[in-house]
Design an enzyme around this catalytic site. Structure first.
Site, PDB file in Angstrom:
ATOM      1  N   SER A 191       7.153  23.676  -9.548  1.00 13.95           N
ATOM      2  CA  SER A 191       6.474  23.955 -10.800  1.00 13.95           C
ATOM      3  C   SER A 191       5.001  23.546 -10.675  1.00 13.95           C
ATOM      4  CB  SER A 191       7.189  23.247 -11.960  1.00 13.95           C
ATOM      5  OG  SER A 191       6.803  23.773 -13.205  1.00 13.95           O
ATOM      6  N   GLU A 319      14.013  31.965 -14.033  1.00 14.48           N
ATOM      7  CA  GLU A 319      13.049  30.889 -14.224  1.00 14.48           C
ATOM      8  C   GLU A 319      12.864  30.503 -15.699  1.00 14.48           C
ATOM      9  OE1 GLU A 319      11.362  28.933 -12.287  1.00 14.48           O
ATOM     10  OE2 GLU A 319      11.125  29.849 -10.312  1.00 14.48           O
ATOM     11  N   HIS A 415      14.736  27.465 -14.111  1.00 14.74           N
ATOM     12  CA  HIS A 415      13.635  26.631 -13.635  1.00 14.74           C
ATOM     13  C   HIS A 415      14.102  25.181 -13.496  1.00 14.74           C
ATOM     14  CE1 HIS A 415       9.409  25.763 -12.961  1.00 14.74           C
ATOM     15  NE2 HIS A 415       9.469  24.755 -13.808  1.00 14.74           N
TER      16      HIS A 415
END
Length: 509
Positions: A191, A319, A415
Site C-alpha cells: 500500500s 483491492e 487489500h
C-alpha cells in the site's frame, strides 16, 4: 540516551556494535532481535520538518528490547495514539545469526497506511517467521501526514521518504554486524509502503542502497507540488497558521494528525480543485517535486532509473472491497455512486461508457469495485512492471486471488490480505481477521509459499516463476492451488493501457 554499563553479553542478550554504539537485544525462537534502534535524531525542536539527521553516538550499552514510539498519526483506522516520546525514527532487526561473516540477504519493510498511519510495532509486522527463513529482516518507522508529506514552505519535500533513505543508509552502514550482506538488500512494502518502494526506485538519493524491490499494491497517487501545497494550505488554515515551517512548528506534533483527518472528512468541498483524491480521501502522498522525487515512478522506470534493480510487483484481485466495508457501502453500492466513481476515476473522458461496454455483465457494485481498484492499486502496480520492462529492467508480476475466508468470506482477495501471508502472522494483528480463526491448512501453505517466493527473490532475484514480458504477460496467481498464467485482468489492462499515472494536478489555480 538510556544506556547501561557494558558487561559481557549473554547468549540470551546478544550485543552488536553499530557505528553509533553498542546495542543489546534479546532472543526469540532462535533469532536475535533488536527493537527501537535509532537511525536518525528525533525530528523535533530545531530539527522539525527538516531532513533526517544522523543519530548521535552513545557510550556504554543501549538496550534494544522495546519498540520505539510510533510517529504521530491518524486515528481513523484505529492506529495507536500513543505519544510517549519523540524518538519516532527507529527500526527493528530480526537476524538468524548476528555474525559479521554470515552474509545473509536483508529485507527492509516499509509499513503502509495511506501515508497518514503506519507503525512497525504492529503485531502483523513481527518478522520472526519471515527471518526464520534465513534472512535478516528490518522494519522501520517514518514521518507521516503533515510531518512527513505536506508541502511546507521552508521544508524539504517528502520528508517521510527521506526518513526511509536514512534508514536504508543505516542498513548499509551497520547491517553486516547483524549478519546481513549490505550488497543484498531488498526493500519491500504494501500500500503506501509499496508506493514508497516505487518512489525509492525513482529517487537519486536512494541509488545504490538496495538491490531488489518488492512493491505490493502500489497506489497511483503521486502529487504535483501545486496540489500538495494547496492541501497544506488548507491544513494550515484549519489551524489558523501559515503553511510554513515557522507557522506549523508552533503546533504540537500530536495535534497535526487530527487536522489531516478533518481535511479528509470534508475533501468534497475541494472537489473542483483537488479532483480524484477527494473521491477516496487521500490528503497526503509523495510529491513529484523535481528534487527529492524528480519524476513519477512510472516515468522514472520507463526512463531506465531502476533497470539494474530486480522488481517484484503485484496486487490483490479485490483491492477495494476492504474500503467499501470501511465506508459502509459493501453490498449496497448505488447506481449514482457507481456513475460518480466511473466518471471521476476511469482513464478517459468517455470512461464510464467504456467500462460498461468492457464489462457488459457487471452490475453497478462490481463496476464500482473494479474502477476503484484499477485506479488506486491494480493498474498502477501493473504499469510499474510495464515501465520497468520499457526501461530495460526485469520484473516479476503476481496477483493474489485467494479469497479471504474471514469475515464470512465477504471481502474476497482484498487489500491488505497479503500482509499476514507475507509475514506468516495468521492469527495476530488486525489483518489476521481476514484469515479466519483458526487459520486453515490452506492458509498456512499459501503463506509458506509466498514467504518462500519473497525470500528466494531477496536471495537471488528469482521468486520461482518466469519474468514478466509484454508478449506472454505471465503472472504468478497466488491461490489454492497457485498457478502461473497470463495476467488475468486483461480487460482492465486494455482500458488503462494509454494512461500514464502523471503527478496529480491542482485543477483550479
Amino acid at each position: 540516551m538510556a544506556v547501561t554499563a557494558s558487561s559481557k553479553p549473554s547468549e540470551s542478550e546478544p550485543e552488536v556494535r553499530t557505528a553509533a554504539g553498542v546495542l543489546r537485544g534479546g532472543r526469540e525462537a532462535g533469532l536475535a532481535v533488536f527493537r527501537g534502534v535509532p537511525f536518525a535524531e528525533p525530528p523535533v525542536g530545531a530539527l522539525r520538518f527538516a531532513a533526517p539527521q544522523p543519530v548521535r553516538s552513545w557510550d556504554g550499552v543501549r538496550p534494544a528490547v522495546a519498540y520505539g514510539p510510533p510517529p504521530p498519526q491518524s486515528g481513523l483506522l484505529g492506529a495507536s495514539q500513543d505519544t510517549a516520546g519523540d524518538d519516532w525514527l527507529t527500526l527493528n532487526v530480526w537476524t538468524p545469526d548476528p555474525d559479521p561473516a554470515a552474509g545473509l540477504p536483508v529485507m527492509v519493510w516499509i509499513p503502509g497506511g495511506g501515508y497518514v498511519s503506519g507503525d512497525s510495532s504492529l503485531p502483523e509486522y513481527d518478522a520472526g517467521r519471515l527471518a526464520g527463513s534465513g534472512v535478516v529482516v528490518v522494519t522501520l518507522n517514518y514521518r507521516l501526514g503533515i510531518e512527513g508529506f505536506a508541502q511546507i514552505d521552508g521544508a524539504p519535500a517528502n520528508r517521510g521518504l527521506l526518513d526511509q533513505v536514512a534508514a536504508l543508509q543505516w542498513v548499509r552502514d551497520n547491517v553486516r554486524m547483524f549478519g546481513g550482506d549490505p550488497g543484498q538488500v531488498t526493500v519491500f512494502g504494501e500500500s503506501a509502503g509499496g508506493g514508497s518502494v516505487a518512489a525509492l526506485l525513482a529517487m537519486p538519493r536512494a541509488a545504490g542502497l538496495f538491490r531488489r524491490a518488492v512493491a505490493q499494491s502500489v497506489p497511483g497517487t503521486f502529487f504535483s507540488p501545486e496540489l500538495a501545497a494547496d492541501i497544506a494550505a488548507a491544513c494550515a488554515a484549519e489551524l489558523g497558521v501559515r503553511p510554513t515551517v515557522s507557522g506549523l512548528s508552533a503546533v504540537a506534533p500530536d495535534r497535526l494528525p487530527a487536522v489531516g483527518d478533518a481535511i479528509s472528512a470534508k475533501t468534497a468541498r475541494w472537489r473542483e480543485r483537488w479532483g480524484q483524491i477527494t473521491h477516496r480521501p487521500i490528503p497526503f502522498a509523495p510529491v513529484v517535486d523535481g528534487d527529492v522525487l524528480p519524476a513519477t515512478p512510472w516515468q522514472a522506470l520507463a526512463d531506465g532509473a531502476a533497470r539494474d534493480i530486480g522488481l517484484l510487483v503485484g496486487h490483490t484481485r479485490d483491492e477495494h472491497r476492504l474500503f467499501s466495508l470501511i465506508d459502509g457501502v459493501l453490498g449496497q453500492v448505488t447506481h449514482e455512486q457507481t456513475e460518480t466513481a466511473l466518471h471521476m476515476l476511469a482513464p478517459h473522458p468517455d470512461g464510464a461508457r467504456l467500462y460498461r461496454e468492457a464489462f457488459p455483465a457487471a452490475a453497478d457494485e462490481e463496476l464500482y469495485e473494479l474502477v476503484n481498484a484499477d485506479w488506486l492499486f491494480r493498474m498502477p502496480s501493473l504499469h510499474l512492471a510495464d515501465a520497468q520492462i520499457a526501461g530495460g529492467g526485469q520484473a516479476h508480476l503476481y496477483e493474489l486471488t485467494w479469497s479471504a475466508p474471514g469475515l464470512g468470506g465477504a471481502l474476497g482477495a482484498c487489500h491488505g490480505l497479503d500482509v499476514p501471508l507475507v509475514f506468516g502472522n495468521l492469527s495476530s494483528g488486525q489483518p489476521a481477521m481476514l484469515i479466519g480463526d483458526p487459520p486453515s491448512p490452506a492458509a498456512e501453505e499459501l503463506s509458506a509459499q509466498i514467504r518462500r517466493a519473497w525470500t528466494a527473490f531477496a536471495a537471488h532475484g528469482d521468486p520461482g516463476w518466469p519474468p514478466y514480458d509484454t508478449d506472454r504477460r505471465l503472472a504468478q496467481l497466488f491461490d489454492t492451488p497457485s498457478v502461473v498464467t497470463a495476467y488475468p485482468e486483461e480487460t482492465s489492462r486494455l482500458l488503462w493501457q494509454d494512461h500514464t499515472f502523471p503527478a496529480l494536478p491542482l485543477l483550479v489555480r
